[in-house]
Enzyme design. Structure first.
Site, short mmCIF file in Angstrom:
data_model
loop_
_atom_site.label_atom_id
_atom_site.label_comp_id
_atom_site.label_asym_id
_atom_site.label_seq_id
_atom_site.Cartn_x
_atom_site.Cartn_y
_atom_site.Cartn_z
N TYR A 131 0.84 -1.18 0.00
CA TYR A 131 0.00 0.00 0.00
C TYR A 131 0.88 1.24 0.00
O TYR A 131 1.94 1.25 0.62
CB TYR A 131 -0.91 0.04 1.23
CG TYR A 131 -1.83 -1.15 1.29
CD1 TYR A 131 -2.94 -1.22 0.46
CD2 TYR A 131 -1.59 -2.19 2.16
CE1 TYR A 131 -3.77 -2.31 0.50
CE2 TYR A 131 -2.41 -3.28 2.21
CZ TYR A 131 -3.50 -3.34 1.38
OH TYR A 131 -4.33 -4.41 1.42
N LYS A 132 0.43 2.26 -0.68
CA LYS A 132 1.16 3.52 -0.71
C LYS A 132 0.33 4.60 -0.03
O LYS A 132 -0.86 4.70 -0.26
CB LYS A 132 1.46 3.96 -2.14
CG LYS A 132 2.47 3.11 -2.84
CD LYS A 132 2.79 3.67 -4.20
CE LYS A 132 3.82 2.83 -4.89
NZ LYS A 132 4.15 3.35 -6.21
N ILE A 133 0.98 5.37 0.78
CA ILE A 133 0.34 6.52 1.40
C ILE A 133 1.04 7.74 0.84
O ILE A 133 2.25 7.91 1.00
CB ILE A 133 0.46 6.48 2.93
CG1 ILE A 133 -0.25 5.23 3.46
CG2 ILE A 133 -0.11 7.74 3.54
CD1 ILE A 133 -0.07 5.01 4.94
N THR A 134 0.29 8.56 0.14
CA THR A 134 0.92 9.69 -0.54
C THR A 134 1.19 10.84 0.40
O THR A 134 2.09 11.62 0.17
CB THR A 134 0.03 10.20 -1.69
OG1 THR A 134 -1.22 10.63 -1.16
CG2 THR A 134 -0.18 9.13 -2.73
#
Length: 138
Positions: free
Chosen positions: A27-30
């Site tokens: 998962y990427k958290i911007t």
């Protein structure tokens, strides 16, 4: 209690992806926020206050400038837009909204945008705003 990622995966996708990939949590958290200034540009906003106080429009542009400069320094990834309503001119996608003028599209803050906002401050700025987008009635 179910893990939060359980809500974001389809059961069929889980079988295809495999156990190892799911455990890794790709998962990427911007960490990116978006801020849209929606400013009234009606004629009443340009009236100067008593005792030489700046107009409401001028005070609003001071706040916008302050936020632009702080976002450049503190959170350079955030996106900012400046939109005026109650204008004579309309500038928006397909001009589908009358009396709405998008002055700055949603994008990264920068020195050029700060200069643009500075150009809208003071009496000269009120003239520029009047020529660019015009002031509508209440």
């Amino acid at each position: 209690m179910a893990e939060w990622d359980a809500y974001y995966h389809n059961e069929e996708e889980e079988e295809e992806a495999g156990e190892a990939e799911l455990a890794a949590g790709n998962y990427k958290i911007t960490g990116r926020d978006s801020l849209v200034f929606l400013v009234d540009a009606s004629k009443e906003m340009f009236i100067k206050g008593e005792d030489g106080q700046p107009s409401n429009f001028d005070m609003t542009m001071q706040v916008v400038r302050s936020v632009y400069t702080s976002k450049i320094i503190s959170s350079h990834r955030d996106l900012i837009a400046l939109v005026f309503f109650g204008t004579e001119q309309s500038k928006n996608p397909r001009n589908s909204f009358k009396h709405v003028y998008i002055y700055h599209d949603l994008d990264l803050p920068g020195a050029r945008r700060v200069q643009d906002v500075d150009g809208l401050r003071g009496e000269k700025g009120a003239q520029v705003a009047g020529e660019t987008m015009g002031s509508g009635n209440t």
